[in-house]
Design an enzyme around this catalytic site. Structure first.
Site, short mmCIF file in Angstrom:
data_model
loop_
_atom_site.label_atom_id
_atom_site.label_comp_id
_atom_site.label_asym_id
_atom_site.label_seq_id
_atom_site.Cartn_x
_atom_site.Cartn_y
_atom_site.Cartn_z
N GLU A 1 -37.69 30.38 13.77
CA GLU A 1 -38.49 31.52 13.29
C GLU A 1 -38.37 32.73 14.23
O GLU A 1 -39.37 33.33 14.64
CB GLU A 1 -39.97 31.12 13.16
CG GLU A 1 -40.23 29.91 12.28
CD GLU A 1 -40.13 30.22 10.78
OE1 GLU A 1 -39.67 31.32 10.43
OE2 GLU A 1 -40.53 29.35 9.98
N LYS B 1 -33.39 25.45 6.92
CA LYS B 1 -33.22 25.92 8.29
C LYS B 1 -33.66 24.87 9.31
O LYS B 1 -33.03 24.71 10.35
CB LYS B 1 -33.99 27.22 8.51
CG LYS B 1 -35.50 27.09 8.49
CD LYS B 1 -36.18 28.38 8.82
CE LYS B 1 -37.69 28.22 8.84
NZ LYS B 1 -38.15 27.25 9.86
N THR B 2 -34.76 24.16 9.01
CA THR B 2 -35.23 23.13 9.94
C THR B 2 -34.20 22.02 10.07
O THR B 2 -33.93 21.52 11.17
CB THR B 2 -36.58 22.55 9.47
OG1 THR B 2 -37.53 23.61 9.36
CG2 THR B 2 -37.09 21.51 10.44
#
Length: 676
Positions: A217, A33-34
């Site tokens: 997040e 995801k990062t």
């Protein structure tokens, strides 16, 4: 111009190159995801769709923001003018525009200690006892109100009962005192930023400048954070939110995974892209994690998969007690290759004690993350100061510490000295009387997560005390463990401070070639003679101890999830509330998905709970894992291991009204309740 396609899988590439409009990236554990969020920012800049100053990147840690900035530098040789946490973004806005709300540009930010001191002062002014109205409990109520955007006047109208009415009064005075001091607390940073965006012309200026909003997040946002992102993105509607409801484990801090769903209401044209390819774990580990999390019904579940098919079976170990559990973990780690990085993950901080002592005795260095080493924790040193003072009234160091805990407590203890004979009383008798006389545990509120952890630590210390008849022997053992801990630190044992239950350490069997039954003093001397413990560069494997909450976002070659018993994990406080139980299951999902190659699950048949024995019932989370994914460490029948609990408990947990009434009336404890 960089080539994103060669570095990304098809789903990541679709998310990174998404044409425009509101986008939700549901990114499973270990799915990159990062990378996706960073590449999206790089793509927007590289394709001329946005200038760096047009992008607002919001994260939950400065570390995450710094990592993304470094990647951007590597990809396109640029960084963003602002990439950071919600709080740091809010602080900068209020420095510049706070005058719109009569906030001075040089305002102070009160930290946790400042806030507590102010609450205590207000309670004193009101003539209220901090024993009856715990300052931290009052502050927690105020913080929760601010997270929900509830002002003092609104809170007053909602207040029900004496405690909330007192909180309403304190809240009003607290805000007045902050204003007089020219100060804001951390929750005010968010609260006033929302107010700034909703009531002043500042929002239009920000929307013109910050046309692209990227949020990491998203499942961890509270109400105020959700509104900040929503307001800024509402004009250009270029919002990219990354999140995974299955990894939402901070409900007690105000995080609300439902914010992922609210996006669909506020942005009806929201497009959702799922990232389900995992780059961390084996398929066996992923299948086990999925089998646990799919029992939750309140949020979407991603189906994680990986090219790393198969993998080692998950080892399930049934220990006789917490001491044998620690010994199993110790031996398993010592049997792994030197380069293996292992993590021991537990539900509560108090569980670290048994593992710390085992590793100290074996001379193996370890890192403790997410807390202070057990015997150096404040509450442990507090109680030990009382005990030391009873044994030696001339101990000025202990007297000074005890005095700081309250003069009335110290006076009560000294008045009862004649009845507290350390020669006549056993350690556990003396321990219990000291807690009773000083009312030490009244300092803490069980409803608060932090205070509950402190209470559990004190009860864990009681478990240690139960293993020693003589108080002096107990204190000698504690001192030697503390000495070993200090020596370990001097030998470059890595320790980080971010912010189990058998008593006698001598009961560990034949650790590090030390004969069973030898005293801790003899073992400490032998370790010194052998120049142990070795330093972090020795042949010993790397070991990290931490709570599962602290492990989020990390990964390890080998993971031990310990204490998998009903009432411990899932925690007893969650068993009567469906939402809390789902949070515990998400916590288990996070724990399992920290492992890259090897996963161990352990539980104890018997566990010394707070100085008294208790039979362990295997956690429902273990029984939710398909049997073919597991391997018994003892090569015994899984049927025997798993029959300790009805399989129906894996689906639901029901308690009839009669049993529940008995529990609420303190006629039965939680262990008895679980057996019905």
């Amino acid at each position: 111009m960089f080539d994103a396609k060669k570095d990304l899988n098809p789903d990541q590439y679709q998310a990174v190159t998404f044409g425009g409009g509101p986008l939700l990236i549901l990114a499973g554990a270990g799915s990159g995801k990062t990378r996706a969020l960073t590449y999206r920012a790089a793509h927007l800049i590289d394709q001329g769709l946005a200038k760096p100053e047009n992008i607002l990147l919001l994260t939950f840690t400065n570390k995450a923001a710094a990592q993304m900035q470094q990647r951007l530098t590597h990809l396109i040789n640029t960084t963003l003018p602002f990439a950071g946490t919600f709080h740091s973004f809010s602080a900068k806005l209020l420095r510049r525009y706070g005058h719109e709300l009569a906030i001075p540009p040089g305002y102070l930010i009160y930290d946790d200690t400042d806030q507590l001191d102010l609450i205590k002062a207000i309670l004193k002014d009101l003539g209220l006892s901090p024993r009856e109205y715990h300052p931290r409990s009052v502050l927690s109520q105020i913080a929760s109100a601010k997270n929900e955007m509830i002002a003092p006047d609104q809170y007053q109208s909602f207040a029900r009962g004496q405690f909330q009415n007192i909180v309403a009064d304190v809240y009003h005075r607290y805000q007045q005192r902050l204003k007089k001091a020219g100060a804001l607390d951390f929750d005010d940073l968010l609260l006033y930023t929302v107010r700034l965006l909703e009531t002043t012309p500042v929002l239009e200026e920000l929307q013109d400048r910050l046309q692209f909003v990227l949020v990491d997040e998203y499942q961890d946002t509270n109400r105020a954070q959700y509104l900040i992102a929503k307001h800024i993105a509402s004009q250009h509607r270029q919002l990219t939110a990354v999140g995974d409801a299955s990894q939402s484990i901070y409900r007690w801090r105000g995080a609300d995974y439902r914010n992922l769903d609210y996006l669909k209401t506020d942005f009806p044209d929201l497009i959702t892209i799922k990232l389900e390819q995992n780059y961390r774990s084996t398929q066996i580990i992923l299948d086990a994690a999925t089998s646990v999390i799919q029992k939750n019904v309140s949020h979407p579940i991603l189906s994680l998969w990986t090219h790393t098919k198969g993998g080692q079976p998950i080892t399930l170990h049934e220990a006789a007690d917490q001491t044998e559990e620690a010994l199993y973990v110790l031996n398993a780690i010592r049997a792994t290759p030197k380069a293996t990085h292992s993590a021991i993950l537990y539900r509560t901080n108090a569980q670290s004690r048994a593992f710390e002592e085992a590793f100290i005795r074996a001379g193996i260095p370890y890192a403790l993350v997410g807390g202070t080493k057990f015997y150096q924790r404040k509450e442990i040193r507090d109680v030990l100061s009382y005990l030391r003072l009873i044994i030696n009234p001339h101990d000025e160091v202990s007297r000074a510490r005890a005095g700081k805990l309250g003069k009335s407590r110290l006076s009560a203890l000294e008045a009862a000295r004649a009845d507290l004979d350390p020669v006549k009383l056993t350690t556990i008798e003396l321990f219990d009387q000291i807690l009773h006389i000083t009312h030490y545990l009244d300092k803490y509120d069980e409803k608060l997560e932090e205070d509950q952890a402190r209470i559990e630590n004190v009860k864990e210390l009681r478990s240690v005390a139960a293993g020693f008849d003589r108080p002096l022997d107990f204190l000698e053992n504690v001192a030697l463990v503390e000495d070993s801990t200090i020596n370990n630190s001097k030998n470059r044992v890595p320790t980080e401070t971010l912010g189990s239950r058998n008593g006698r350490i001598g009961s560990l069997r034949e650790v590090n070639n030390v004969q069973a039954g030898s005293t801790l003093a003899q073992q400490a001397n032998q370790n010194k003679q052998n120049n142990s413990p070795p330093d972090a560069n020795s042949s010993n494997p790397s070991v990290t101890l931490m709570t599962i909450h602290s492990a989020k976002g990390l990964e390890f070659d080998q993971v031990f999830v310990v204490g998998l018993e009903e009432g411990l994990f899932p925690h007893s406080r969650s068993l009567l509330e469906p939402a809390e139980l789902e949070e515990e299951r998400r916590l288990c999902y996070v724990a399992l998905t920290r492992a890259k190659n090897k996963l161990h699950l352990t539980y104890a048949r018997n566990r010394l709970y707070y100085g008294g024995g208790g039979s362990g019932i295997i956690s429902r989370f273990v029984t939710e894992i398909p049997e073919h994914l597991l391997k018994s460490s003892q090569n015994q029948s899984f049927t025997k291991q798993l029959e300790a609990r009805p399989s129906s408990w894996a689906e639901t947990y029901t308690i009839d009204n009669q049993d529940l009434d008995a529990f609420l009336d303190d006629q039965v404890d939680i262990d008895d309740l679980l057996r019905h």
